[in-house]
Write an enzyme that holds these catalytic residues in place. Structure first.
Site, PDB file in Angstrom:
ATOM      1  CB  VAL A 152      32.940  12.917  13.289  1.00 62.87           C
ATOM      2  CG1 VAL A 152      33.987  12.532  14.341  1.00 62.87           C
ATOM      3  CG2 VAL A 152      31.762  11.954  13.347  1.00 62.87           C
ATOM      4  N   GLY A 153      33.814  16.203  14.388  1.00 65.10           N
ATOM      5  CA  GLY A 153      34.931  17.133  14.414  1.00 65.10           C
ATOM      6  C   GLY A 153      36.037  16.639  15.312  1.00 65.10           C
ATOM      7  CG  ASP A 209      35.316  20.398   8.463  1.00 60.90           C
ATOM      8  OD1 ASP A 209      35.948  20.032   7.441  1.00 60.90           O
ATOM      9  OD2 ASP A 209      35.891  20.923   9.437  1.00 60.90           O
ATOM     10  CG  ASP A 231      32.831  25.607  11.507  1.00 60.89           C
ATOM     11  OD1 ASP A 231      32.791  25.703  12.749  1.00 60.89           O
ATOM     12  OD2 ASP A 231      32.324  24.658  10.887  1.00 60.89           O
ATOM     13  CB  THR A 288      39.867  21.703  16.867  1.00 65.95           C
ATOM     14  OG1 THR A 288      38.984  20.982  17.738  1.00 65.95           O
ATOM     15  CG2 THR A 288      41.306  21.389  17.246  1.00 65.95           C
ATOM     16  CB  THR A 341      48.524  34.310  35.332  1.00 69.59           C
ATOM     17  OG1 THR A 341      49.659  34.842  36.011  1.00 69.59           O
ATOM     18  CG2 THR A 341      48.998  33.388  34.223  1.00 69.59           C
TER      19      THR A 341
END
Length: 269
Positions: A17-18, A122, A142, A145, A197
């Protein structure tokens, strides 16, 4: 912590679970630490879930396995609010309480970290799997996030590593803190000089991340004092591997295999 579990029959479920994504993998119960998962799934990680919702999500992606098919499970969770929920849901699925990566679980990984209890589960899973398949010394990177980099020394011990904001965090930060900048979908930029942009943001975020990875690896190698394989895993690993200047090995199932290896280590006690 769970007691001894049967690893000779049935399957083992590994759950990672990240902060953004939750990965699940099934392994043959009597398999080896180097085995690849027979099935994998990826789910988004919401901020809140109930035990029933977790059980429902697992049934939706895995189907309805025969009673008793899942002989055991192991959980890595970096979201504190979801750890107990997933542990209870996995307890319903298997015959025994799941193992949870954290203090009290055997890792087989000698630690040189000042406080091993601080190491994210993790990171442990990545280091264990990288050492098992790619030897020592080895560096695991890794992408998620956060950008996690783990270093395993020639003697097989966990030397430490670094944690930095990841690609998605960089893109979100630009959009959130600069009112006129939109949220962009990450992709490989066509050039370093953006002509819009969106192109400018894409080049800055993605190529900036690649430059940071290369620079950090240079510093790590300088401190390590020797070469080592670089194992790249996580979201976008294949694309990033084509952009970095270092030779890297893309290993998509690194964390799940590390969890399976930890399961086998503890279940065979």
């Amino acid at each position: 912590m769970a007691g001894a579990q049967n690893v000779t029959t049935g399957v083992v479920l590994a759950v990672d679970v990240g902060n953004t994504t939750t990965s699940l993998g099934l392994f043959e119960g009597g398999g080896h630490a180097s085995d690849e998962p027979t099935c994998t799934w990826e789910l988004s990680t919401p901020q809140r879930l109930t035990v029933d919702e977790v059980a429902l999500r697992m049934r939706q992606v895995m189907g309805e396995p025969p009673t008793g098919e899942v002989m055991g499970a192991i959980l890595s969770c970096v979201v504190p609010a979801l750890s107990d929920v997933w542990e209870r849901a996995l307890g319903r699925l298997g015959r025994c309480r799941p193992y949870v990566v954290g203090p009290g679980l055997r890792t087989g990984l000698p630690m040189r970290y000042r406080d091993p209890s601080e190491i994210g589960p993790d990171r442990i899973a990545d280091a264990v799997a990288a050492r098992e398949r790619h030897g020592t010394p080895v560096i695991a990177v890794d992408l998620g996030t956060t950008l996690n980099l783990e270093v395993v020394g020639r003697d097989g011990s966990f030397l430490g590593g670094l944690i930095a904001p990841g690609l998605a965090a960089g893109a979100q930060s630009l959009s959130q803190h600069a009112a006129r900048l939109p949220m962009i979908e990450l992709a490989v930029p066509e050039a370093a000089i953006g002509r819009s942009t969106r192109e400018a943001m894409l080049a800055g975020v993605v190529l900036g991340e690649v430059a940071r990875i290369d620079g950090l690896l240079d510093r790590v190698f300088a401190e390590l004092g020797e070469d080592a394989p670089i194992v790249l895993t996580g979201e976008g690993a294949t694309r990033v591997a084509k952009l970095v200047s270092h030779d890297v090995i893309v290993d998509a199932t690194l964390a799940l295999r590390g969890l399976h290896q930890l399961y086998l280590l503890n279940a065979r006690r």
